[in-house]
Design an enzyme around this catalytic site. Structure first.
Site, PDB file in Angstrom:
ATOM      1  N   GLY A  87      49.097 -47.298 -28.445  1.00  0.00           N
ATOM      2  CA  GLY A  87      49.851 -48.531 -28.567  1.00  0.00           C
ATOM      3  C   GLY A  87      50.380 -48.757 -29.962  1.00  0.00           C
ATOM      4  N   LYS A 104      49.819 -56.144 -29.269  1.00  0.00           N
ATOM      5  CA  LYS A 104      49.727 -54.713 -28.999  1.00  0.00           C
ATOM      6  C   LYS A 104      50.620 -54.379 -27.820  1.00  0.00           C
ATOM      7  CE  LYS A 104      46.538 -50.928 -28.004  1.00  0.00           C
ATOM      8  NZ  LYS A 104      45.126 -50.513 -27.835  1.00  0.00           N
ATOM      9  N   ASP A 204      36.747 -44.106 -28.346  1.00  0.00           N
ATOM     10  CA  ASP A 204      37.630 -43.727 -29.452  1.00  0.00           C
ATOM     11  C   ASP A 204      37.186 -44.407 -30.741  1.00  0.00           C
ATOM     12  OD1 ASP A 204      39.714 -42.290 -30.576  1.00  0.00           O
ATOM     13  OD2 ASP A 204      41.185 -43.889 -30.254  1.00  0.00           O
TER      14      ASP A 204
END
Length: 955
Positions: A87, A104, A204
């Protein structure tokens, strides 16, 4: 290709490789082209490493020109904050609420991708489920001008990646100060634990996704790759494996290569342990200033993750040993051995930092665990009036001063120093007492660890000879407890004394050791090294009890003794006895389980390793009658202690243990419980559930040597993996499930250390009922009847009705342990040790209603294990302490219809070779198991420990 590189360059440097990996994941040709270009073209590499967020020709990136300055609904877009494969994030102004926010948006390449849109909505739902100060908040999920976007909390501050880059620029090769790194790590652990409690895996985690506010608050951001385990709320996410942004096929890889767990890098299904790995990577990078896994390309980095170890020597020398072990546990490539939960890591870090304020903000779950530990210590201590909650008035030692001496991925235990203090000998592998492992020696402080032994057998208690040229150790093979010696420079071991264990030297030719009188009755004696001038020091009155370790005071007047009770468990405090043997002495140290002892060189202090409240720590007590003082604290356990000749330090083994429950069935083998310390698994009758004992926090496991911690009773559903707590807060040490699986009989230990048997319904409709005291090893027999080992008058076999009436002793003669009960409730296994009256060790099947016992195993020095399948069609025989060729094997022997036992030849199974030859036998390549409906299905445990030697200063 140019547009791809231009898009990547619009992002922070730390995100560019991840973006390229995600953008190319669905196109193998493109991925290879990108990697080839980065590897061969320095201009392309420099292009990506440049800090500019513009095109190569100086024009703005298209994303900026398209979005910046626009109004999206109520939000005035101001500036691009960053971009990644998942994003683009912009600073914006909420004109309705007059606040700054972050928006975002999906990367433009993915705005028409249904899978990406679905994942974007999933990210919104997951963030909405999280409300915590260490996680960036979400305000909404909106659509304007054909664009969908998340409205997020705008976190002021600097990313951790930029912070580390600034530190590296100012101090090359340096990380953050340890206190700052631990502060941030503790907050990250809290954030991840909150997410995991909601069934959300980040997948992540990296420094670029963590922002540090000016106030020092760490915020975990960007859940774009997050996975939910809640099938009901996010089925599209829960059912997927790890997938790239533009590819939905199973087995693909997504994430940031340098922070991926091995299973994530392989494209396998991941769980919260992949976040544990990433947490370890981030903590390592904060401490060292560099990532633990690096490579010149994405492929090289992934190869490092899969094959290489971090450079552990890069950690600052002042890194506390508990932090080193935490890192090693987080970065274990085997997910089943990795730390399974971050739930209380922040609490441990707060203890290291001494941050009392943060400690008071611990989670309710942590408070419950801590309270349980405190209650347990109160019970063990014998009630509130005699609790040992003692800290020294002056610090004896602090973890920051510990010096690590070994760096093994398994275990180093049982340290002993040479007379001059320049060498240490120890056992590597397994527990300090018995079990597998070999003897090593190391020259201090930085010499190599050298293996001295390779022989089979169970070793323990290595010590140096008075001249420091040889190491003596106990080697138990086929029931013989002998002392052997081996040169410190290497060579062939030789037997010094038979029937002598735990040996130490008093003078050049005078020794102190343990000796078996008969069967398994072991006491402390002294003699010359040729066994002349033998004299008894301490012999326990219980003919089954064993005194394993003895430590003579410097003035040769007193001996510290570590002993087992008649049920062969380390449960007693240390004992102080006179060297002249005129009395049985008295207990010393804390009210707990003594595991080892040592003296200060001047004889003023006794140092003791003891399990109190479920954890093993070091204590000291001024000789002869001072009060015990605990001198080491924290989540890790200490075991063993060798005091240096100058008395200013001691060497101990520090680490932790874990135990996972595994199942073997027609689909193969897999772990079904891998967090904490799980033990004693049992399959349900229909094979759909597994019962087990569980201690959630590994530092509360309290399993050291042959001691066992109290635990909760749980069950896990094999189809869903969901765990259910059946008994909590009952301090269960052993259990049995009724054949209809409606009741559980279990053993607890009361405040006086006495074992009790209780009965409870599994549906928890009524409270547990006390059935009998001074008893353990309970099993269900015939309907309405329990069989158990009575401890009231020595070891005796007894039975009682489930309503607590009809207590009756079953004549068996002397025996050591009770084993399994047959499926018809008519036979029970007992282990009968050798005695002066009965010199042969036997495992017997005893008819409960009277009759002639049947021999299962005899004539061997080691006890065999035996038991039945639930339906009685198979009889299982294994061997404890078996020879290497039969180690970790169990034999399933068919039972003829209408019988309870196979057709053994006279004398039973004298050795395992005879078991192999029985008709229809099936071999299982595993040791202690709990069988299912047939030999192809069974459950078992895999335990492992990680311990290393440390020098602990004493003040």
């Amino acid at each position: 290709m140019k547009e791809l590189f231009a898009s990547a360059r619009a992002m922070p440097v730390s995100d560019r490789q991840a973006y390229l990996a995600a953008a190319c994941a669905g196109d193998e040709v493109l991925r290879q082209e990108v990697e080839s270009l980065l590897a061969s073209d320095q201009r392309a590499k420099s292009f990506l490493e440049s800090p500019a967020v513009v095109r190569g020709d100086g024009t703005p990136h298209p994303a900026q020109s398209m979005i910046e300055g626009r109004r999206l609904g109520a939000y005035q877009v101001q500036a691009l904050l960053g971009a990644g494969g998942m994003g683009e994030v912009y600073r914006a102004r909420d004109t309705r609420l007059q606040r700054n926010v972050a928006l975002k948006l999906l990367p433009h390449a993915f705005t028409s991708d249904p899978e990406r849109l679905s994942r974007f909505e999933g990210e919104a739902r997951m963030l909405a489920a999280l409300n915590h100060p260490n996680i960036g908040a979400i305000y909404g999920f909106e659509e304007a001008d054909g664009l969908r976007f998340l409205v997020l909390e705008l976190v002021d501050g600097q990313t951790l990646a930029d912070t580390l880059a600034d530190v590296s620029h100012q101090h090359a090769g340096r990380g953050l100060p340890i206190r700052d790194a631990l502060s941030i790590a503790g907050q990250i652990a809290v954030a991840l634990d909150v997410a995991h409690e909601k069934g959300i895996i980040h997948r992540d985690l990296k420094p670029a996704n963590i922002t540090i506010t000016p106030e020092g608050v760490a915020k975990v951001l960007d859940f774009g790759l997050a996975k939910s385990t809640d099938v009901a709320s996010t089925p599209d996410l829960a059912q997927s494996q790890t997938m790239p942004a533009n590819h939905t096929g199973a087995g693909a890889v997504m994430g940031t290569p340098g922070y991926m767990s091995p299973e994530q890098a392989r494209g396998q299904v991941v769980d919260k342990r992949t976040d544990v790995w990433a947490f370890g990577c981030v903590l390592y990078e904060m401490l060292t200033g560099c990532a633990p896994f690096k490579g010149g390309s994405v492929s090289d980095t992934i190869a490092a993750v899969l094959e290489s170890e971090p450079e552990w020597d890069a950690l600052p020398q002042e890194t506390p040993p508990s932090v080193r072990l935490l890192l090693q546990r987080c970065l274990d490539k085997d997910a089943n051995r990795r730390l399974g939960d971050l739930g209380d890591v922040h609490f441990d870090i707060d203890d290291l930092r001494g941050d009392a304020t943060t400690r008071r903000r611990q989670s309710s779950r942590t408070r419950r665990a801590f309270s349980a530990a405190l209650v347990t210590s109160v019970l063990i201590a014998g009630g509130a009036a005699s609790v040992y909650w003692v800290k020294p008035t002056v610090a004896v030692t602090t973890p920051a001063e510990y010096i690590q001496l070994t760096n093994f991925s398994d275990s180093a235990t049982a340290p002993s120093l040479s007379p001059d203090g320049r060498m240490v000998t120890f056992k590597r592998g397994g527990d300090s007492f018995l079990g597998p492992g070999q003897i090593f020696v190391k020259r201090l402080p930085n010499g190599e660890s050298v293996q001295l032994t390779t022989s089979p057998g169970q070793k323990y208690g290595p010590v140096f000879t008075p001249d420091g040229t040889r190491v003596a150790y106990t080697n138990k093979v086929s029931g013989e407890w002998d002392t052997w010696t081996v040169p410190v420079l290497g060579g062939q071991p030789v037997r010094l004394l038979p029937n002598a264990s735990g040996l130490t030297w008093i003078a050049d030719h005078l020794v102190l050791f343990s000796e078996i009188k008969a069967g398994l009755h072991m006491g402390i004696v002294t003699a010359t090294d040729s066994r002349a001038a033998r004299r008894e020091i301490y012999i326990q009155p219980d003919e089954h009890a064993m005194a394993h370790y003895s430590y003579l005071s410097p003035d040769r007047r007193s001996v510290l003794v570590v002993e087992m009770t008649g049920v062969h468990a380390f449960t007693q405090p240390c004992r102080l006895v006179p060297f002249d043997g005129h009395s049985a002495g008295r207990p010393v140290g804390p009210h707990g389980t003594c595991l080892s002892a040592a003296w200060s060189p001047d004889g003023r202090w006794m140092y003791l390793a003891a399990v109190v409240g479920g954890t093993s720590h070091l204590w000291r007590q001024r000789f002869p009658d001072g009060a015990p003082e605990q001198i080491t604290f924290g989540p890790l356990e200490e075991e063993g202690g060798a005091v240096a000749p100058d008395g200013r330090s001691l060497v101990t083994s520090i680490g932790m243990r874990r135990s996972a429950v595994w199942i073997h069935d027609r689909a193969g083998e897999r772990a079904i419980v891998s967090d904490g310390y799980a033990s004693a698994p049992r399959l349900s009758r229909d094979g759909t559930r597994v019962f087990y004992l569980f201690v959630r926090d590994w530092w509360l496991s309290g399993v050291v040597g042959w001691t066992t911690a109290a635990a909760d009773l749980r069950s896990v559903d094999l189809a869903t993996g969901k765990s259910d707590t059946l008994l909590s807060g009952q301090s269960v040490t052993a259990y049995a499930i009724s054949r209809d699986e409606k009741e559980v009989a279990f053993t607890t230990t009361n405040a006086d250390g006495q074992s009790q048997i209780w009965l409870a319904p599994l549906d928890r409709r009524t409270p547990p009922r006390l059935i009998v005291e001074s008893a353990d090893q309970v099993s269900f027999a015939a309907p309405g009847e329990l069989i158990f080992r009575s401890l009231a008058e020595g070891n005796a076999l007894a039975r009682i009705k489930t309503d607590g009436t009809g207590l009756e002793r079953i004549p068996t003669g002397s025996f050591l342990d009770k084993g399994d009960v047959s499926s018809d409730g008519e036979w029970v296994i007992i282990h009968s040790p050798a005695t002066s009256d009965h010199p042969v060790l036997e495992t017997l099947a005893v008819p409960i209603r009277g009759g002639v016992p049947r021999t299962v195993c005899r004539g061997d020095a080691d006890i065999c294990t035996a038991g039945w399948s639930r339906d009685g069609t198979f009889f299982y025989v294994g061997r404890l302490n078996a020879s290497p060729s039969f180690a970790r094997r169990t034999f399933a022997i068919p039972v003829p219809a209408g019988q309870a036992l196979p057709d053994f030849s006279a004398g039973g199974i004298a050795d395992l070779k005879r078991a192999v030859a029985l008709p229809g036998v099936r071999t299982i390549e595993e040791g202690l198991i709990s069988p299912g409906s047939d030999p192809s299905t069974y459950v078992f445990t895999k335990a492992d420990s990680q311990r290393n030697l440390f020098r602990v200063p004493l003040h």
